[in-house]
Design an enzyme around this catalytic site. Structure first.
Site, PDB file in Angstrom:
ATOM      1  N   GLU A   1      -0.491 -16.583 -23.635  1.00  0.00           N
ATOM      2  CA  GLU A   1       0.536 -16.977 -24.599  1.00  0.00           C
ATOM      3  C   GLU A   1       1.953 -16.740 -24.081  1.00  0.00           C
ATOM      4  O   GLU A   1       2.871 -17.469 -24.428  1.00  0.00           O
ATOM      5  CB  GLU A   1       0.365 -16.184 -25.902  1.00  0.00           C
TER       6      GLU A   1
ATOM      7  N   PRO B   1       0.787  -1.238   0.000  1.00  0.00           N
ATOM      8  CA  PRO B   1       0.000   0.000   0.000  1.00  0.00           C
ATOM      9  C   PRO B   1       0.819   1.288   0.000  1.00  0.00           C
ATOM     10  O   PRO B   1       0.248   2.366  -0.141  1.00  0.00           O
ATOM     11  CB  PRO B   1      -0.855  -0.119   1.264  1.00  0.00           C
TER      12      PRO B   1
END
Length: 175
Positions: free
Chosen positions: A140, A116
């Site tokens: 892919e 964060p």
């Protein structure tokens, strides 16, 4: 002890970079003391990670090359949320794409804010059980080795520093 106001007001936001799935923004903020500062924030769509059990003592993990670290990591299966995608559906999709397994039981465990200090990314965690074979797929440009590893071995690998992936470490706190 006095409680200090902590909230930072966003004064403006400028898009610095727009990528395939992450964006970088620069915000001008008003600090709690009235001064101004800047924040650079990576906007991320979020992800889902799955602790998938073959049996009560064995989980499925994936081995992948991670270019930012220039090394191969052993991790629990996970993947990014598509825009507007249901969190559980994403988890089920990623489990099958990365491991070739489908889970009958899929239980939500919780979520974490990954880092964060610079990103708004959350990772949502699920426990997958009662697995059966599906179809391995994936992107892919994604190359993965699927591993079946005992929980005891995973814990040893975490302690020895062989497993360093944050989401993999975090899921064991949610069990």
């Amino acid at each position: 002890m006095v409680n200090v106001k902590l909230f930072e007001e966003t004064l403006n936001e400028e898009k610095i970079y727009q990528g395939k799935f992450i964006n970088l923004v620069k915000q001008k903020v008003k600090l709690p003391d009235g001064k101004e500062s800047t924040r650079e924030i990576v906007r991320h769509p979020g992800a889902v990670a799955i602790l998938a059990f073959i049996d009560e003592d064995t989980i499925i993990m994936v081995e992948q090359f991670r270019k930012p670290l220039d090394r191969i990591l052993l991790e629990i299966p996970a993947g990014k949320l598509e825009k507007g995608e249901d969190i559980e559906k994403c988890g089920r999709r990623e489990l099958e794409e990365e491991t070739g397994y489908i889970a009958k039981d899929f239980t939500y465990l919780g979520k974490i804010a990954t880092t964060p200090g610079f990103t708004d990314e959350y990772i949502y965690f699920y426990k997958a059980e009662d697995l059966h074979k599906g179809k391995i797929g994936g992107d892919e440009d994604e190359f993965i080795n699927v591993k079946k590893i005992s929980l005891n071995k995973v814990k040893e690998m975490i302690k020895s520093g062989e497993i360093i992936d944050g989401k993999t470490l975090a899921v064991f706190m949610l069990m």
